[in-house]
Design a protein around this motif. Structure first.
Motif, PDB file in Angstrom:
ATOM      1  N   SER A  13       0.836  -1.201   0.000  1.00  0.00           N
ATOM      2  CA  SER A  13       0.000   0.000   0.000  1.00  0.00           C
ATOM      3  C   SER A  13       0.869   1.248   0.000  1.00  0.00           C
ATOM      4  CB  SER A  13      -0.937   0.019   1.209  1.00  0.00           C
ATOM      5  OG  SER A  13      -0.200   0.166   2.399  1.00  0.00           O
ATOM      6  N   GLY A  14       0.361   2.282  -0.646  1.00  0.00           N
ATOM      7  CA  GLY A  14       1.025   3.581  -0.638  1.00  0.00           C
ATOM      8  C   GLY A  14       1.831   3.919  -1.875  1.00  0.00           C
ATOM      9  N   MET A  15       2.124   2.943  -2.738  1.00  0.00           N
ATOM     10  CA  MET A  15       2.885   3.237  -3.951  1.00  0.00           C
ATOM     11  C   MET A  15       1.973   3.947  -4.946  1.00  0.00           C
ATOM     12  SD  MET A  15       5.310  -0.048  -4.832  1.00  0.00           S
ATOM     13  CE  MET A  15       3.949  -1.083  -5.356  1.00  0.00           C
ATOM     14  N   THR A  16       2.443   5.097  -5.457  1.00  0.00           N
ATOM     15  CA  THR A  16       1.618   5.854  -6.396  1.00  0.00           C
ATOM     16  C   THR A  16       2.329   6.251  -7.685  1.00  0.00           C
ATOM     17  OG1 THR A  16       2.215   7.930  -5.320  1.00  0.00           O
ATOM     18  CG2 THR A  16       0.205   6.835  -4.535  1.00  0.00           C
ATOM     19  N   CYS A  17       3.664   6.039  -7.736  1.00  0.00           N
ATOM     20  CA  CYS A  17       4.399   6.548  -8.899  1.00  0.00           C
ATOM     21  C   CYS A  17       5.699   5.763  -9.106  1.00  0.00           C
ATOM     22  CB  CYS A  17       4.726   8.029  -8.694  1.00  0.00           C
ATOM     23  SG  CYS A  17       5.833   8.322  -7.279  1.00  0.00           S
ATOM     24  N   CYS A  20       8.062   5.705  -6.143  1.00  0.00           N
ATOM     25  CA  CYS A  20       7.659   4.702  -5.158  1.00  0.00           C
ATOM     26  C   CYS A  20       8.163   3.317  -5.567  1.00  0.00           C
ATOM     27  CB  CYS A  20       6.144   4.660  -5.037  1.00  0.00           C
ATOM     28  SG  CYS A  20       5.363   6.194  -4.555  1.00  0.00           S
ATOM     29  N   GLU A  21       7.952   2.991  -6.835  1.00  0.00           N
ATOM     30  CA  GLU A  21       8.414   1.695  -7.348  1.00  0.00           C
ATOM     31  C   GLU A  21       9.913   1.541  -7.171  1.00  0.00           C
ATOM     32  OE1 GLU A  21       5.105   1.254 -10.921  1.00  0.00           O
ATOM     33  OE2 GLU A  21       7.108   1.993 -11.396  1.00  0.00           O
ATOM     34  N   ALA A  41       3.158   0.190  -9.220  1.00  0.00           N
ATOM     35  CA  ALA A  41       2.372   1.100  -8.381  1.00  0.00           C
ATOM     36  C   ALA A  41       0.898   1.085  -8.765  1.00  0.00           C
ATOM     37  CB  ALA A  41       2.937   2.513  -8.466  1.00  0.00           C
ATOM     38  N   SER A  42       0.609   1.024 -10.055  1.00  0.00           N
ATOM     39  CA  SER A  42      -0.783   1.078 -10.513  1.00  0.00           C
ATOM     40  C   SER A  42      -1.614  -0.085  -9.984  1.00  0.00           C
ATOM     41  CB  SER A  42      -0.840   1.104 -12.043  1.00  0.00           C
ATOM     42  OG  SER A  42      -0.292  -0.092 -12.569  1.00  0.00           O
ATOM     43  N   GLU A  43      -0.950  -1.203  -9.696  1.00  0.00           N
ATOM     44  CA  GLU A  43      -1.635  -2.391  -9.188  1.00  0.00           C
ATOM     45  C   GLU A  43      -1.407  -2.590  -7.698  1.00  0.00           C
ATOM     46  OE1 GLU A  43      -0.817  -5.865 -11.675  1.00  0.00           O
ATOM     47  OE2 GLU A  43      -0.155  -4.458 -13.220  1.00  0.00           O
ATOM     48  N   GLY A  44      -0.455  -1.841  -7.126  1.00  0.00           N
ATOM     49  CA  GLY A  44      -0.119  -2.018  -5.717  1.00  0.00           C
ATOM     50  C   GLY A  44       0.532  -3.358  -5.446  1.00  0.00           C
ATOM     51  N   TYR A  68       6.658   2.252   2.829  1.00  0.00           N
ATOM     52  CA  TYR A  68       5.390   1.672   2.391  1.00  0.00           C
ATOM     53  C   TYR A  68       5.062   0.484   3.280  1.00  0.00           C
ATOM     54  CZ  TYR A  68       6.749   4.749  -1.285  1.00  0.00           C
ATOM     55  OH  TYR A  68       7.149   5.866  -1.944  1.00  0.00           O
TER      56      TYR A  68
END
Length: 74
Positions: A13-17, A20-21, A41-44, A68
């Protein structure tokens, strides 16, 4: 690489871009035996390939270090 490759996918949880990856990938790549990390990130999700089964606590700690949270296995 060893004869056997272990693959595990975790919900994060928390990855958005892309940043983050990258942060999650760098922390997980530092774990012993890890040969590749693919964070989405798009799928978490993050998929880790390693030459041995990874300790869940170590995976959670690495993702936590990146800022995260692992919410479970996918």
């Amino acid at each position: 690489m060893s004869e056997t490759t272990h693959r595990a996918t975790w919900k994060v949880s928390g990855m958005t871009c892309g940043h983050c990856e990258k942060a999650v990938s760098e922390e997980l790549s530092a774990l012993p035996g890890v040969s590749s990390v693919h964070a989405r990130a798009s799928e978490g999700l993050v998929t880790v390939e390693s030459d041995r089964p990874l300790d869940e606590a170590a995976v959670r700690a690495a993702v936590d270090e990146a800022g995260y949270e692992v919410t479970g296995a996918a």
